[in-house]
Scaffold this active site. Structure first.
Site, PDB file in Angstrom:
ATOM      1  N   CYS A 117       0.588  -1.722  -0.275  1.00 47.37           N
ATOM      2  CA  CYS A 117      -0.329   0.025   0.320  1.00 47.37           C
ATOM      3  C   CYS A 117       0.892   1.255  -0.225  1.00 47.37           C
ATOM      4  O   CYS A 117       1.485   1.023  -1.055  1.00 47.37           O
ATOM      5  CB  CYS A 117      -0.720   0.281   1.119  1.00 47.37           C
ATOM      6  SG  CYS A 117      -2.233   1.419   0.786  1.00 47.37           S
ATOM      7  N   ARG A 174      -2.896   7.752  -5.803  1.00 45.57           N
ATOM      8  CA  ARG A 174      -2.783   6.833  -4.097  1.00 45.57           C
ATOM      9  C   ARG A 174      -4.434   7.627  -4.491  1.00 45.57           C
ATOM     10  O   ARG A 174      -4.774   8.606  -5.155  1.00 45.57           O
ATOM     11  CB  ARG A 174      -2.356   8.412  -4.113  1.00 45.57           C
ATOM     12  CG  ARG A 174      -0.584   8.019  -3.469  1.00 45.57           C
ATOM     13  CD  ARG A 174      -0.631   9.378  -2.931  1.00 45.57           C
ATOM     14  NE  ARG A 174      -0.287   9.937  -1.586  1.00 45.57           N
ATOM     15  CZ  ARG A 174      -0.803  10.649  -0.802  1.00 45.57           C
ATOM     16  NH1 ARG A 174      -0.283  11.815  -0.969  1.00 45.57           N
ATOM     17  NH2 ARG A 174      -1.133  10.583   0.419  1.00 45.57           N
ATOM     18  N   ILE A 215      -7.055  -0.553   1.889  1.00 39.13           N
ATOM     19  CA  ILE A 215      -7.911   0.717   2.926  1.00 39.13           C
ATOM     20  C   ILE A 215      -7.712   1.662   2.322  1.00 39.13           C
ATOM     21  O   ILE A 215      -5.703   1.883   1.875  1.00 39.13           O
ATOM     22  CB  ILE A 215      -6.941   0.916   3.834  1.00 39.13           C
ATOM     23  CG1 ILE A 215      -7.878  -1.192   4.558  1.00 39.13           C
ATOM     24  CG2 ILE A 215      -7.407   1.547   5.221  1.00 39.13           C
ATOM     25  CD1 ILE A 215      -6.717  -1.102   6.082  1.00 39.13           C
ATOM     26  N   ARG A 216      -7.850   2.667   1.897  1.00 41.21           N
ATOM     27  CA  ARG A 216      -7.891   4.086   0.430  1.00 41.21           C
ATOM     28  C   ARG A 216      -6.389   3.782   0.058  1.00 41.21           C
ATOM     29  O   ARG A 216      -5.519   4.248  -0.078  1.00 41.21           O
ATOM     30  CB  ARG A 216      -7.269   5.391   1.979  1.00 41.21           C
ATOM     31  CG  ARG A 216      -8.113   5.760   2.663  1.00 41.21           C
ATOM     32  CD  ARG A 216      -7.735   6.532   3.445  1.00 41.21           C
ATOM     33  NE  ARG A 216      -6.601   6.419   4.331  1.00 41.21           N
ATOM     34  CZ  ARG A 216      -5.455   7.692   4.438  1.00 41.21           C
ATOM     35  NH1 ARG A 216      -4.579   7.916   3.381  1.00 41.21           N
ATOM     36  NH2 ARG A 216      -4.604   6.154   5.201  1.00 41.21           N
ATOM     37  N   HIS A 272      -3.207  -4.647   1.672  1.00 45.60           N
ATOM     38  CA  HIS A 272      -3.014  -5.107   2.866  1.00 45.60           C
ATOM     39  C   HIS A 272      -2.496  -6.758   3.709  1.00 45.60           C
ATOM     40  O   HIS A 272      -3.453  -6.937   4.149  1.00 45.60           O
ATOM     41  CB  HIS A 272      -3.595  -4.359   4.711  1.00 45.60           C
ATOM     42  CG  HIS A 272      -2.945  -2.590   4.345  1.00 45.60           C
ATOM     43  ND1 HIS A 272      -2.185  -2.220   5.062  1.00 45.60           N
ATOM     44  CD2 HIS A 272      -3.227  -1.868   3.346  1.00 45.60           C
ATOM     45  CE1 HIS A 272      -2.531  -0.964   5.129  1.00 45.60           C
ATOM     46  NE2 HIS A 272      -2.953  -0.424   4.318  1.00 45.60           N
ATOM     47  N   GLU A 318      -0.966  -8.370   5.817  1.00 42.41           N
ATOM     48  CA  GLU A 318      -0.545  -8.495   6.388  1.00 42.41           C
ATOM     49  C   GLU A 318      -2.153  -8.093   7.814  1.00 42.41           C
ATOM     50  O   GLU A 318      -1.507  -8.245   9.115  1.00 42.41           O
ATOM     51  CB  GLU A 318       0.259  -7.640   7.228  1.00 42.41           C
ATOM     52  CG  GLU A 318       0.112  -5.852   7.838  1.00 42.41           C
ATOM     53  CD  GLU A 318      -0.323  -4.977   6.863  1.00 42.41           C
ATOM     54  OE1 GLU A 318      -0.291  -5.900   5.052  1.00 42.41           O
ATOM     55  OE2 GLU A 318      -0.784  -3.571   6.428  1.00 42.41           O
TER      56      GLU A 318
HETATM   57  N1  GLN Z   1      -3.702   6.120   0.505  1.00 43.67           N
HETATM   58  C1  GLN Z   1      -2.278   6.177   1.582  1.00 43.67           C
HETATM   59  C2  GLN Z   1      -0.858   6.865   0.413  1.00 43.67           C
HETATM   60  O1  GLN Z   1      -1.650   7.684   0.462  1.00 43.67           O
HETATM   61  C3  GLN Z   1      -2.276   4.458   1.409  1.00 43.67           C
HETATM   62  C4  GLN Z   1      -2.629   3.635   2.332  1.00 43.67           C
HETATM   63  C5  GLN Z   1      -2.648   2.606   3.322  1.00 43.67           C
HETATM   64  O2  GLN Z   1      -1.186   2.817   3.289  1.00 43.67           O
HETATM   65  N2  GLN Z   1      -3.422   1.740   3.402  1.00 43.67           N
HETATM   66  O3  GLN Z   1      -0.093   6.692   1.770  1.00 43.67           O
END
Ligand code: GLN
Length: 189
Positions: A78, A106, A135-136, A171, A173
């Site tokens: 991520c 991103r 996640i994002r 992720h 983990e």
């Molecule tokens: N959106 C985050 C970034 O731009 C990354 C999100 C994440 O690692 N879960 O750094």
């Protein structure tokens, strides 16, 4: 074998727990000396802009960059993937390691609230799909010729590899599934 887990910000503890579960020695990397003797490296998710700034202030930016370029087996997840990407849309002045020939956007799937889990088929991990926790998450828009796509979601690469550098937009983990880390460790010489 000793795995260094970059522990400046983000989900480094969760990676450590997975490595503990696999009976693998892991150390948290916060300063350049911590990298000495590491046979592989994990770059966790978190906030790439923050981790980038902390890489600079800790003096780790250059040594991490050098070790990855020298072929240190590295698993980037991520935000970790965003850090190693060669091209990040709107990166601006944010720090990057420029180690992986991919183009990344991103927060491509929206905000924290739009985080999701999806079953990701990953051939090299066996027949049952991997629980991908996004996640994002960033999206990989493009990959260079030397980058192997190991898994896709919705048509887009979500898990890639270039030599000894592995990178996932999700992720592993946080999935409760140890297979991806296990597979990565199998390739550490
Ligand atoms: N959106 C985050 C970034 O731009 C990354 C999100 C994440 O690692 N879960 O750094």
């Amino acid at each position: 074998m000793k795995v260094g887990v970059l522990a400046l910000q983000g989900a480094f503890r969760e990676h450590r727990e997975v490595l503990d579960g696999l009976d693998t020695e892991a150390i948290e990397v916060r300063v350049p000396d911590d990298l000495v003797g590491c046979d592989s490296l994990v770059l966790p998710g978190g906030e790439s802009t923050v981790i980038g700034k902390l890489l600079v202030s800790s003096g780790l930016l250059e040594p991490v960059c050098d070790r990855i370029r020298d072929g240190l087996p590295t698993l980037a997840t991520c935000a970790g993937l965003i850090l190693v990407a060669g091209d990040v849309l709107d990166r601006g002045d944010d720090v990057g390691l420029d180690a992986l020939d991919v183009r990344v956007q991103r927060n491509a799937y929206g905000s924290q609230g739009q985080s999701f889990e999806a079953a990701i088929p990953i051939v090299s991990l066996g027949p049952s799909p991997f629980p991908g926790v996004f996640i994002r998450a960033p999206a990989i828009l493009d990959v260079g010729a030397g980058v192997e796509v190991l898994a896709r979601y919705d048509g887009r690469p979500v898990f890639v590899r270039s030599g000894r550098l592995w990178a996932a937009t999700f992720h592993p983990e946080l999935s409760g599934d140890l297979r991806l880390h296990q597979r990565f460790l199998q390739e550490v010489p």
